[in-house]
Enzyme design. Structure first.
Site, PDB file in Angstrom:
ATOM      1  N   LYS A 253       0.875  -1.180   0.000  1.00 43.10           N
ATOM      2  CA  LYS A 253       0.000   0.000   0.000  1.00 43.10           C
ATOM      3  C   LYS A 253       0.908   1.225   0.000  1.00 43.10           C
ATOM      4  O   LYS A 253       1.614   1.487   0.968  1.00 43.10           O
ATOM      5  CB  LYS A 253      -0.915   0.012   1.222  1.00 43.10           C
ATOM      6  CG  LYS A 253      -1.893   1.179   1.200  1.00 43.10           C
ATOM      7  CD  LYS A 253      -2.931   1.050   2.304  1.00 43.10           C
ATOM      8  CE  LYS A 253      -4.097   1.979   2.110  1.00 43.10           C
ATOM      9  NZ  LYS A 253      -3.789   3.375   2.354  1.00 43.10           N
ATOM     10  N   ARG A 258      -3.636   8.911  -5.457  1.00 43.08           N
ATOM     11  CA  ARG A 258      -4.198   8.025  -6.479  1.00 43.08           C
ATOM     12  C   ARG A 258      -4.255   8.741  -7.817  1.00 43.08           C
ATOM     13  O   ARG A 258      -4.661   9.900  -7.879  1.00 43.08           O
ATOM     14  CB  ARG A 258      -5.621   7.645  -6.057  1.00 43.08           C
ATOM     15  CG  ARG A 258      -6.298   6.606  -6.936  1.00 43.08           C
ATOM     16  CD  ARG A 258      -5.800   5.247  -6.578  1.00 43.08           C
ATOM     17  NE  ARG A 258      -6.456   4.159  -7.262  1.00 43.08           N
ATOM     18  CZ  ARG A 258      -7.484   3.478  -6.757  1.00 43.08           C
ATOM     19  NH1 ARG A 258      -8.016   3.831  -5.601  1.00 43.08           N
ATOM     20  NH2 ARG A 258      -7.996   2.464  -7.414  1.00 43.08           N
ATOM     21  N   ARG A 273      -7.892  11.368  -8.058  1.00 43.42           N
ATOM     22  CA  ARG A 273      -9.025  10.552  -7.629  1.00 43.42           C
ATOM     23  C   ARG A 273     -10.351  11.274  -7.838  1.00 43.42           C
ATOM     24  O   ARG A 273     -11.374  10.643  -8.068  1.00 43.42           O
ATOM     25  CB  ARG A 273      -8.802  10.209  -6.159  1.00 43.42           C
ATOM     26  CG  ARG A 273      -9.895   9.447  -5.544  1.00 43.42           C
ATOM     27  CD  ARG A 273      -9.377   8.809  -4.290  1.00 43.42           C
ATOM     28  NE  ARG A 273     -10.481   8.528  -3.409  1.00 43.42           N
ATOM     29  CZ  ARG A 273     -10.346   7.965  -2.227  1.00 43.42           C
ATOM     30  NH1 ARG A 273      -9.155   7.649  -1.776  1.00 43.42           N
ATOM     31  NH2 ARG A 273     -11.387   7.719  -1.492  1.00 43.42           N
ATOM     32  N   GLU A 302      -0.655   4.809  -8.017  1.00 42.89           N
ATOM     33  CA  GLU A 302      -0.395   5.795  -6.978  1.00 42.89           C
ATOM     34  C   GLU A 302       0.870   6.560  -7.363  1.00 42.89           C
ATOM     35  O   GLU A 302       1.842   5.950  -7.812  1.00 42.89           O
ATOM     36  CB  GLU A 302      -0.200   5.027  -5.652  1.00 42.89           C
ATOM     37  CG  GLU A 302      -0.212   5.855  -4.424  1.00 42.89           C
ATOM     38  CD  GLU A 302      -1.605   6.016  -3.788  1.00 42.89           C
ATOM     39  OE1 GLU A 302      -2.631   5.646  -4.415  1.00 42.89           O
ATOM     40  OE2 GLU A 302      -1.652   6.540  -2.672  1.00 42.89           O
ATOM     41  N   PHE A 342      -0.757  -0.223 -10.290  1.00 43.62           N
ATOM     42  CA  PHE A 342      -1.191  -1.523  -9.771  1.00 43.62           C
ATOM     43  C   PHE A 342      -2.380  -2.097 -10.523  1.00 43.62           C
ATOM     44  O   PHE A 342      -2.840  -3.196 -10.206  1.00 43.62           O
ATOM     45  CB  PHE A 342      -1.458  -1.476  -8.259  1.00 43.62           C
ATOM     46  CG  PHE A 342      -2.318  -0.322  -7.794  1.00 43.62           C
ATOM     47  CD1 PHE A 342      -3.663  -0.305  -8.037  1.00 43.62           C
ATOM     48  CD2 PHE A 342      -1.746   0.733  -7.086  1.00 43.62           C
ATOM     49  CE1 PHE A 342      -4.451   0.748  -7.599  1.00 43.62           C
ATOM     50  CE2 PHE A 342      -2.531   1.796  -6.638  1.00 43.62           C
ATOM     51  CZ  PHE A 342      -3.885   1.801  -6.905  1.00 43.62           C
ATOM     52  N   ARG A 413     -16.615   0.856  -2.976  1.00 43.42           N
ATOM     53  CA  ARG A 413     -15.765   0.541  -1.835  1.00 43.42           C
ATOM     54  C   ARG A 413     -16.221  -0.820  -1.324  1.00 43.42           C
ATOM     55  O   ARG A 413     -17.007  -0.918  -0.399  1.00 43.42           O
ATOM     56  CB  ARG A 413     -15.921   1.619  -0.760  1.00 43.42           C
ATOM     57  CG  ARG A 413     -14.870   1.556   0.326  1.00 43.42           C
ATOM     58  CD  ARG A 413     -15.080   2.630   1.373  1.00 43.42           C
ATOM     59  NE  ARG A 413     -14.644   3.955   0.959  1.00 43.42           N
ATOM     60  CZ  ARG A 413     -13.373   4.338   0.852  1.00 43.42           C
ATOM     61  NH1 ARG A 413     -12.418   3.495   1.141  1.00 43.42           N
ATOM     62  NH2 ARG A 413     -13.072   5.555   0.473  1.00 43.42           N
TER      63      ARG A 413
END
Ligand code: AMP
Length: 553
Positions: A253, A258, A273, A302, A342, A413
């Site tokens: 992480k 982002r 984001r 990121e 990612f 989410r």
């Protein structure tokens, strides 16, 4: 559509308490919107532009108050508008409380006080307003708003004021419009939802739903250059992830910002984001993607700040670069940023949202030559712990746990991406044993047995787990030097250690367990530090462990 008609429908929707009835009213409104359908589908949510479009009206409340005051006549000033706002609590009600029209400049705008505004003309004016920038733009924006209010009836003014201040609040959210499109044009809700996810454009989806068939809606796809919402993560635990899926995809992480990177083969566009275009602030990411991305693609990742060695710098350093509009070159000289990609949402003309995570990651590695985040697939808790220890030792925030089979769900989410919760608490435990390592680590103590005090009296300890992670090789050497003088006995590789040293240990959960004498076991125990400020008498008691375990559930 007349703006007055839109306003009266909006008033009707606002007055309706039942969700299902609201969906029907919005559906009727959309069905009657004709050419204005795309705009109406947004206005009804209080949105002027599609979500992918980063144009903004950029008008502050004071400009709106001044415009309302000017349109309301010579006896009204912005203070009066603010007084009424304090009284009524909501700008729409304030705007509706004035009698507009007939003010200076009226001739330039045709009639006054209502009648000639249409949805299209309001949208045109707002587009002009959004395009106004530079010196004097505040005055121009005020003029445009004045022109609109001056032509508005009181009901039109109510919704105009709310629209320009993004305070529509008539109970219509994205889900309502999605359901309304499905109902009005007889389409499946899931198809509409999917179409919205890939286009990020309710106007386009509404129009496609009305003017074409269900297949056309299904065929809507990502457009390189138009951002979509990012998939988000819930808090979770490594234990939970291992229980939920056969295997877990573990990634670092990264502590950065982002981004969604769009590369069409000619231009790179980078979105935050919130879907703001931040390309100009991040020239080195643009250069990397140009050099290392072999085909048009949409990448998710990121942006991290790094030091000269490429090690991560704290999040605050990224913020010094992100969204910066001026002195970018100077900021770049101070803080270097890099991309850690990612995910891959689109590559070589193909949308990948419906592909499993592992496939998307393969495509990512195939298309991008640098900056691809490592992904570890495992069902072994120790391996998860190792990845985490490495991530933490390298200065990262922690790990992400993802379902390898999961598709990409924009804006969701969900439980299929989890960020491992930081340790709720740490425990100060006494080291009572250890094991000699193997191979390279043969001369080092590792896998430390940690214990807590029992009520049996001073000097009585019972083990609660073994800590093997969170320790670098260098630390292992220090810990061996510290603990070796206290070794009391040895059996095979295992040593018994006199209880003198206190470790601070992080953990995910406390479980009851027959394995250890305390009757409890720490899940995912992790070495944090040696507490040389603490004596063993200050270490955690079994009683406290019992209380913490009970409080977890
Ligand atoms: P949070 O901001 O605490 O909700 O954590 C989720 C955020 O972590 C995401 O929105 C990303 O910005 C960030 N992140 C860092 N590394 C990853 C990763 N490997 N996968 C997904 N998100 C990540």
């Amino acid at each position: 559509m007349e703006f007055a008609a839109f306003a009266s429908r909006a008033a009707e929707i606002e007055a309706e308490p039942a969700d299902l009835a609201i969906v029907s009213l919005v559906g009727d409104l959309l069905a009657d919107a004709d050419d204005d359908l795309p705009v109406v589908a947004r206005f009804v949510q209080g949105r002027v532009f599609p979500a992918w479009d980063d144009r903004k009206l950029d008008v502050g409340p004071n400009t709106v108050y001044a415009a309302i005051a000017r349109a309301a006549g010579p006896n009204v000033d912005a203070d009066d508008v603010e007084d009424r706002l304090a009284d009524r609590g909501e700008i729409g009600a304030v705007a509706a409380s004035y009698d507009f029209g007939g003010q200076q400049g009226l001739a330039a705008f045709g009639a006054g006080g209502g009648g000639d505004l249409t949805v299209a003309s309001v949208y045109d004016e707002l587009e002009t307003l959004a395009a106004t920038e530079g010196s004097g733009s505040d005055d121009t924006k005020l003029d445009i708003l004045f022109g609109l209010f001056n032509r508005a009836s009181s009901e039109e003014a109510r919704f105009l004021a709310r629209l320009v201040l993004s305070e529509m609040r008539i109970g219509v959210g994205e889900g309502t419009v999605r359901d309304a499109i499905a109902e009005a044009f007889d389409r499946h809700t899931e198809t509409v939802e999917r179409a919205v996810q890939v286009t990020n454009d309710y106007g386009l989806v509404a129009e496609t739903a009305r003017d074409a068939d269900e297949t056309a809606l299904t065929d809507l796809s990502l457009t390189v250059g138009r951002p979509i919402q990012a998939m988000l993560a819930q808090a979770g635990t490594a234990a939970g992830a291992l229980e939920s899926w056969d295997e877990v995809a573990v990634e670092t992480k990264f502590d950065g910002a982002r981004v969604q990177v769009h590369w069409d083969g000619e231009d790179v566009t980078i979105f935050s984001r919130n879907m703001e275009d931040v390309t100009a602030a991040l020239p080195e990411i643009v250069e990397t993607v140009r050099a290392d991305c072999s085909a048009p693609a949409i990448l998710d990742g990121e942006v991290v700040a790094v030091d000269d060695e490429g090690d991560p710098l704290p999040f605050q350093q990224v913020l010094r670069r992100f969204r910066r509009k001026h002195d970018v070159a100077k900021a770049r000289a101070d803080v270097e940023v890099e991309l850690r990609a990612f995910d891959c949402l689109h590559a070589s003309g193909e949308d990948l949202l419906d592909q499993p995570l592992v496939t998307r990651h393969e495509r990512l590695s195939a298309v991008l030559d640098s900056g691809v985040a490592d992904l570890t697939l495992t069902d072994d808790p120790d391996e998860v712990a190792d990845v985490e220890a490495d991530a933490l030792a390298a200065g990262h925030e922690g790990i992400m746990l993802k379902d390898p089979e999961s598709t990409y769900s924009p804006g969701k989410r969900g439980k299929r991406w989890r960020k491992r919760k930081p340790d709720v608490e740490t425990l100060d435990c006494v080291v009572t044993g250890a094991e000699w390592g193997e191979g390279r680590r043969a001369k080092l103590l590792g896998t430390f047995e940690i214990s807590v005090r029992t009520p049996d009296g001073p000097g009585e300890f019972e083990p609660i787990g073994k800590v093997a992670t969170g320790v670098t090789d260098e630390q292992l050497e220090e810990l061996t030097t510290l603990l070796e003088p206290h070794v009391r006995g040895q059996e095979g590789q295992t040593v018994d250690i006199e209880p003198v040293v206190v470790f601070e240990v992080g953990y995910e959960e406390i479980q009851t367990s027959p394995t250890y004498g305390s009757g409890y076991a720490l899940r995912f125990p992790r070495f944090v530090a040696v507490r040389d400020d603490k004596a063993v008498a200050d270490a955690e008691s079994l009683e406290r462990v019992e209380r913490l375990a009970a409080a977890q559930h």
